[in-house]
Motif scaffolding. Structure first.
Motif, PDB file in Angstrom:
ATOM      1  N   ALA A 264       0.831  -1.213   0.000  1.00  0.00           N
ATOM      2  CA  ALA A 264       0.000   0.000   0.000  1.00  0.00           C
ATOM      3  C   ALA A 264       0.860   1.256   0.000  1.00  0.00           C
ATOM      4  O   ALA A 264       0.588   2.213  -0.738  1.00  0.00           O
ATOM      5  N   ARG A 265       1.917   1.253   0.792  1.00  0.00           N
ATOM      6  CA  ARG A 265       2.810   2.414   0.843  1.00  0.00           C
ATOM      7  C   ARG A 265       3.553   2.601  -0.477  1.00  0.00           C
ATOM      8  O   ARG A 265       3.765   3.735  -0.922  1.00  0.00           O
ATOM      9  N   MET A 266       3.949   1.507  -1.097  1.00  0.00           N
ATOM     10  CA  MET A 266       4.650   1.608  -2.380  1.00  0.00           C
ATOM     11  C   MET A 266       3.736   2.191  -3.456  1.00  0.00           C
ATOM     12  O   MET A 266       4.150   3.074  -4.208  1.00  0.00           O
ATOM     13  N   VAL A 267       2.490   1.717  -3.499  1.00  0.00           N
ATOM     14  CA  VAL A 267       1.537   2.242  -4.482  1.00  0.00           C
ATOM     15  C   VAL A 267       1.281   3.726  -4.223  1.00  0.00           C
ATOM     16  O   VAL A 267       1.281   4.544  -5.153  1.00  0.00           O
ATOM     17  N   ALA A 268       1.088   4.087  -2.960  1.00  0.00           N
ATOM     18  CA  ALA A 268       0.850   5.497  -2.615  1.00  0.00           C
ATOM     19  C   ALA A 268       2.069   6.357  -2.943  1.00  0.00           C
ATOM     20  O   ALA A 268       1.929   7.491  -3.415  1.00  0.00           O
ATOM     21  N   ALA A 269       3.258   5.827  -2.723  1.00  0.00           N
ATOM     22  CA  ALA A 269       4.482   6.594  -2.991  1.00  0.00           C
ATOM     23  C   ALA A 269       4.657   6.865  -4.476  1.00  0.00           C
ATOM     24  O   ALA A 269       4.955   8.000  -4.875  1.00  0.00           O
ATOM     25  N   ILE A 270       4.487   5.846  -5.325  1.00  0.00           N
ATOM     26  CA  ILE A 270       4.675   6.085  -6.760  1.00  0.00           C
ATOM     27  C   ILE A 270       3.547   6.962  -7.294  1.00  0.00           C
ATOM     28  O   ILE A 270       3.791   7.861  -8.109  1.00  0.00           O
ATOM     29  N   ALA A 271       2.331   6.734  -6.840  1.00  0.00           N
ATOM     30  CA  ALA A 271       1.216   7.572  -7.310  1.00  0.00           C
ATOM     31  C   ALA A 271       1.420   9.022  -6.877  1.00  0.00           C
ATOM     32  O   ALA A 271       1.273   9.947  -7.690  1.00  0.00           O
ATOM     33  N   GLY A 272       1.782   9.225  -5.622  1.00  0.00           N
ATOM     34  CA  GLY A 272       1.997  10.585  -5.126  1.00  0.00           C
ATOM     35  C   GLY A 272       3.167  11.272  -5.804  1.00  0.00           C
ATOM     36  O   GLY A 272       3.095  12.450  -6.171  1.00  0.00           O
ATOM     37  N   ALA A 273       4.261  10.531  -5.993  1.00  0.00           N
ATOM     38  CA  ALA A 273       5.434  11.108  -6.661  1.00  0.00           C
ATOM     39  C   ALA A 273       5.095  11.483  -8.097  1.00  0.00           C
ATOM     40  O   ALA A 273       5.495  12.546  -8.583  1.00  0.00           O
ATOM     41  N   PHE A 274       4.343  10.615  -8.783  1.00  0.00           N
ATOM     42  CA  PHE A 274       3.992  10.898 -10.175  1.00  0.00           C
ATOM     43  C   PHE A 274       3.093  12.122 -10.268  1.00  0.00           C
ATOM     44  O   PHE A 274       3.329  13.010 -11.101  1.00  0.00           O
ATOM     45  N   VAL A 275       2.083  12.200  -9.423  1.00  0.00           N
ATOM     46  CA  VAL A 275       1.169  13.353  -9.464  1.00  0.00           C
ATOM     47  C   VAL A 275       1.931  14.638  -9.148  1.00  0.00           C
ATOM     48  O   VAL A 275       1.783  15.646  -9.860  1.00  0.00           O
ATOM     49  N   ALA A 276       2.763  14.620  -8.113  1.00  0.00           N
ATOM     50  CA  ALA A 276       3.532  15.821  -7.769  1.00  0.00           C
ATOM     51  C   ALA A 276       4.447  16.226  -8.913  1.00  0.00           C
ATOM     52  O   ALA A 276       4.528  17.408  -9.277  1.00  0.00           O
ATOM     53  N   TYR A 277       5.142  15.258  -9.497  1.00  0.00           N
ATOM     54  CA  TYR A 277       6.041  15.537 -10.620  1.00  0.00           C
ATOM     55  C   TYR A 277       5.269  16.158 -11.780  1.00  0.00           C
ATOM     56  O   TYR A 277       5.682  17.175 -12.348  1.00  0.00           O
ATOM     57  N   GLU A 278       4.144  15.564 -12.136  1.00  0.00           N
ATOM     58  CA  GLU A 278       3.358  16.057 -13.270  1.00  0.00           C
ATOM     59  C   GLU A 278       2.752  17.432 -12.994  1.00  0.00           C
ATOM     60  O   GLU A 278       2.710  18.282 -13.878  1.00  0.00           O
TER      61      GLU A 278
END
Length: 182
Positions: free
Chosen positions: A109-123
């Motif tokens: 769950a943390r890994m999914v949240a981390a990549i999703a959050g990082a991607f949204v912030a980056y974009e």
């Protein structure tokens, strides 16, 4: 508990592996280097300081490859976009680092949240930059989805590599973390 110097050595080993992946990604993908994936993987697997060094190192190596070997133009707009990539990557790292929290437990769950959050912030940061420098037309759903898939695949590969290296060479990369679903 591991000593600070052994922890730093393990961070350095994984930092080099992450930046090695960034070099491969830069040559293979040029402007599609998976910075959100690198940011999320770094945030989840390294100390905060080492993670920041890893993502800035990945960015710097990408810029050296782009300008030195791939012929990126050296006009001010391209250079500003390069700086914006660094800021976007740090934003992604910050979000993923916040998702990591202080537990140090690695969960799906943390890994999914981390990549999703990082991607949204980056974009988001990249889009805000494009509003100033131009290029918002590159944010079509098809392009963003392609980038999301690219980052998700790279993140999955980086995390699999991390788990394999910590399992296979714990004296170099540290002890394999416990992996939980939630």
């Amino acid at each position: 508990m591991a000593s600070r110097s052994s922890s730093s050595a393990r961070d350095l080993s994984w930092l080099v592996a992450i930046d090695g992946a960034a070099v491969l990604g830069s040559f293979a993908l040029a402007c599609m280097t998976p910075f959100a994936a690198l940011a999320a993987a770094s945030a989840l697997t390294l100390s905060r300081r080492a993670g920041i060094m890893a993502v800035l190192g990945a960015w710097l190596l990408n810029q050296i490859i782009g300008f030195g070997f791939l012929g990126y133009p050296t006009d001010p707009m391209t250079i500003l976009r390069g700086v914006a990539i660094a800021v976007s990557t740090l934003a992604g790292f910050g979000v993923a680092n916040a998702v990591r929290g202080s537990t140090g437990t690695l969960s799906l769950a943390r890994m999914v949240a981390a990549i999703a959050g990082a991607f949204v912030a980056y974009e988001v940061v990249t889009y805000l930059t494009a509003m100033v420098l131009g290029g918002t037309e590159n944010f079509t759903p098809a392009i963003v989805w392609m980038l999301a898939r690219n980052d998700a695949m790279w993140f999955t590969g980086l995390m699999a590599l991390y788990l394999a290296l910590t399992a296979g060479a714990p004296s170099v990369f540290g002890r394999r973390p416990q992996l939980r679903l939630a």
